[in-house]
Every structure is written in structure tokens, then in C-alpha cells.
Design a protein around this motif. Structure first.
Motif, short mmCIF file in Angstrom:
data_model
loop_
_atom_site.label_atom_id
_atom_site.label_comp_id
_atom_site.label_asym_id
_atom_site.label_seq_id
_atom_site.Cartn_x
_atom_site.Cartn_y
_atom_site.Cartn_z
N ALA A 85 0.81 -1.22 0.00
CA ALA A 85 0.00 0.00 0.00
C ALA A 85 0.84 1.27 0.00
O ALA A 85 0.50 2.25 -0.66
N TYR A 86 1.96 1.25 0.73
CA TYR A 86 2.81 2.45 0.80
C TYR A 86 3.24 2.89 -0.61
O TYR A 86 3.31 4.08 -0.90
N TYR A 87 3.52 1.91 -1.47
CA TYR A 87 4.02 2.22 -2.80
C TYR A 87 2.92 2.70 -3.75
O TYR A 87 3.21 3.14 -4.85
N ARG A 88 1.67 2.63 -3.31
CA ARG A 88 0.57 3.17 -4.11
C ARG A 88 0.20 4.59 -3.69
O ARG A 88 -0.68 5.21 -4.31
N PHE A 97 2.48 11.82 4.71
CA PHE A 97 2.85 10.73 5.61
C PHE A 97 4.29 10.89 6.09
O PHE A 97 4.59 10.74 7.29
N THR A 98 5.19 11.20 5.17
CA THR A 98 6.60 11.39 5.52
C THR A 98 6.77 12.55 6.48
O THR A 98 7.57 12.49 7.43
N ARG A 99 6.02 13.62 6.26
CA ARG A 99 6.10 14.79 7.13
C ARG A 99 5.68 14.43 8.56
O ARG A 99 6.31 14.87 9.53
N LEU A 100 4.64 13.64 8.69
CA LEU A 100 4.22 13.19 10.03
C LEU A 100 5.31 12.36 10.70
O LEU A 100 5.59 12.53 11.89
N ASP A 120 10.68 3.20 6.06
CA ASP A 120 12.09 3.48 6.31
C ASP A 120 12.26 4.41 7.51
O ASP A 120 11.52 5.39 7.66
N GLY A 121 13.20 4.08 8.35
CA GLY A 121 13.53 4.93 9.48
C GLY A 121 12.75 4.64 10.74
O GLY A 121 13.04 5.22 11.80
N LEU A 122 11.75 3.74 10.66
CA LEU A 122 10.96 3.41 11.84
C LEU A 122 11.32 2.02 12.35
O LEU A 122 11.71 1.14 11.59
N THR A 123 11.18 1.84 13.66
CA THR A 123 11.38 0.54 14.29
C THR A 123 10.04 -0.11 14.54
O THR A 123 9.12 0.53 15.04
N SER A 124 9.91 -1.38 14.17
CA SER A 124 8.65 -2.10 14.32
C SER A 124 8.65 -2.92 15.60
O SER A 124 9.67 -3.51 15.98
N TYR A 125 7.50 -2.95 16.26
CA TYR A 125 7.33 -3.75 17.47
C TYR A 125 6.15 -4.69 17.30
O TYR A 125 5.09 -4.28 16.83
#
Length: 208
Positions: A85-88, A97-100, A120-125
Motif C-alpha cells: 500500500a505504501y508504494y501506491r 505521511f513522511t512529514r508526520l 524506512d527509518g521506523l522501528t517495528s514492534y
């Protein structure tokens, strides 16, 4: 619904009418089930609906962040409708979204719809413990702590002035709180459904 403040696990939480929680002592906004790009997923499968849900959901989210003055944002899973979905995202939605993500401290809980996708740049839990509260996307039937989750998109129905009203809601008891879906295209599951009822051993409270 106006803002409803409740005590949960020793913390005061504000249940917002927008369908998110503001944890004031942590300056944190908690949202679940954005399901961004659900509209474009439907279109790709031949269901032609206006694919503008992402823009509307992000506007709604930014409004809630500004309204509360939150500095942190906890995304409680299924932020995107699927792993592609991100790539759409169109250019504007990707920019928003990137600004947030750049403006706020983001906590990304993995949902079942993203299937492992993490921006990119986020850590998933898979689950996250904060101040003795446990955050996970899907409620754990064997949970023994103070758990906040999403996934089930709860809703409830009442009769008001002779008319039936069906609204998204929060569901809570002393040890478990299930959040409504935040995304504008998300469906709902009635709180009377056994899937939700089976998670609560005793009576629960519904906040519409």
C-alpha cells in the motif's frame, strides 16, 4: 461524544471522539487501524470506490495531533491496508505521511495487514510495553497485564429518539481496552459479537 477521560492501568487516558486516545502525561496520541490505501486496493480488485481514503484519514490524523498538541504518535497496527500500500501512495499523500513521520516520535506496532512492511527509518514492534501498559495490534486472550489493542474495529448500536444509531466505539474493562478503527474506509464489528465478547471475562464498558 465529547472527550471522555478514564483511568486505565493507573494512567489517565482521554478517549477522543475522533477514535484515538490521547495520553497526556506522555504527550502521546494513540491510533489504530488507519488502513491507508484501502480504497486503491478495492479498485485494484475491481470494486470501484473513490480512492481518496488515505488523504482524508491523514487529514483527520493531523487534526487530532494538532488538537491535542501531542509530540509522540503510537500507530497500533494495520496502518496500511496491505504490504504494498505504501508504494501506491500518490505524491501528496506520501509527502504528508513522511512529514508526520519526521515531525513526531513514531512508535510502529506491526499489524496483520502490513505483513512485515515497515516504513524506512521506523522501528517495528510486535508488542510494546510503556509505563506498565502493553500495546499490541491483536488482543492476547491470555493477557495478564493492562493491554491496549485494536484490530477488531468495534462498534455499537443504540436507539435514540426512535432511530437506531450505529457508531464506532471503545470497549474496556479493568485489564483490556480495544480501540475503534481510525481509517475513514474501515468497517466495524458489533460489540455483541462473540469474537469480542470472548475476550472479556466479565462485563465491559462501551464508549461510543
Amino acid at each position: 461524544m465529547t472527550v471522555k477521560e478514564i483511568s486505565f492501568g493507573g494512567h489517565m487516558l482521554q478517549l477522543m471522539p475522533e477514535g484515538c486516545i490521547f495520553w497526556a502525561s506522555q504527550s502521546m496520541l494513540i491510533v489504530s487501524d488507519l488502513h491507508l490505501e484501502k480504497g486503491s486496493s478495492f479498485v485494484a480488485h475491481g470494486v470501484f470506490i473513490p480512492p481518496h481514503d488515505t488523504c482524508e484519514t491523514l487529514i483527520k490524523l493531523e487534526h487530532a495531533l494538532k488538537k491535542t498538541g501531542a509530540e509522540k504518535l503510537l500507530l497500533l497496527g494495520d496502518s496500511f491496508h496491505d504490504e504494498k500500500a505504501y508504494y501506491r501512495l500518490d505524491d501528496k499523500c506520501r509527502h504528508d505521511f513522511t512529514r508526520l513521520c519526521n515531525k513526531y516520535e513514531i512508535y510502529w506496532i506491526e499489524g496483520n495487514h502490513e505483513r512485515g512492511f515497515v516504513p524506512d527509518g521506523l522501528t517495528s514492534y510486535e508488542e510494546l510495553g510503556l509505563q506498565d501498559l502493553i500495546f499490541r495490534h491483536i488482543a492476547d486472550p491470555d493477557n495478564t497485564g493492562k493491554e491496549i489493542s485494536g484490530h477488531f474495529h468495534p462498534c455499537a448500536s443504540i436507539r435514540h429518539k426512535g432511530k437506531k444509531m450505529r457508531k464506532r466505539c471503545y470497549v474496556a474493562d479493568q485489564s483490556r481496552l480495544i480501540m475503534p478503527a481510525f481509517g475513514v474506509y474501515t468497517g466495524s464489528l458489533d460489540v455483541k459479537d462473540q469474537v469480542i465478547n470472548n475476550l472479556f471475562e466479565q462485563d465491559f464498558t462501551v464508549y461510543m
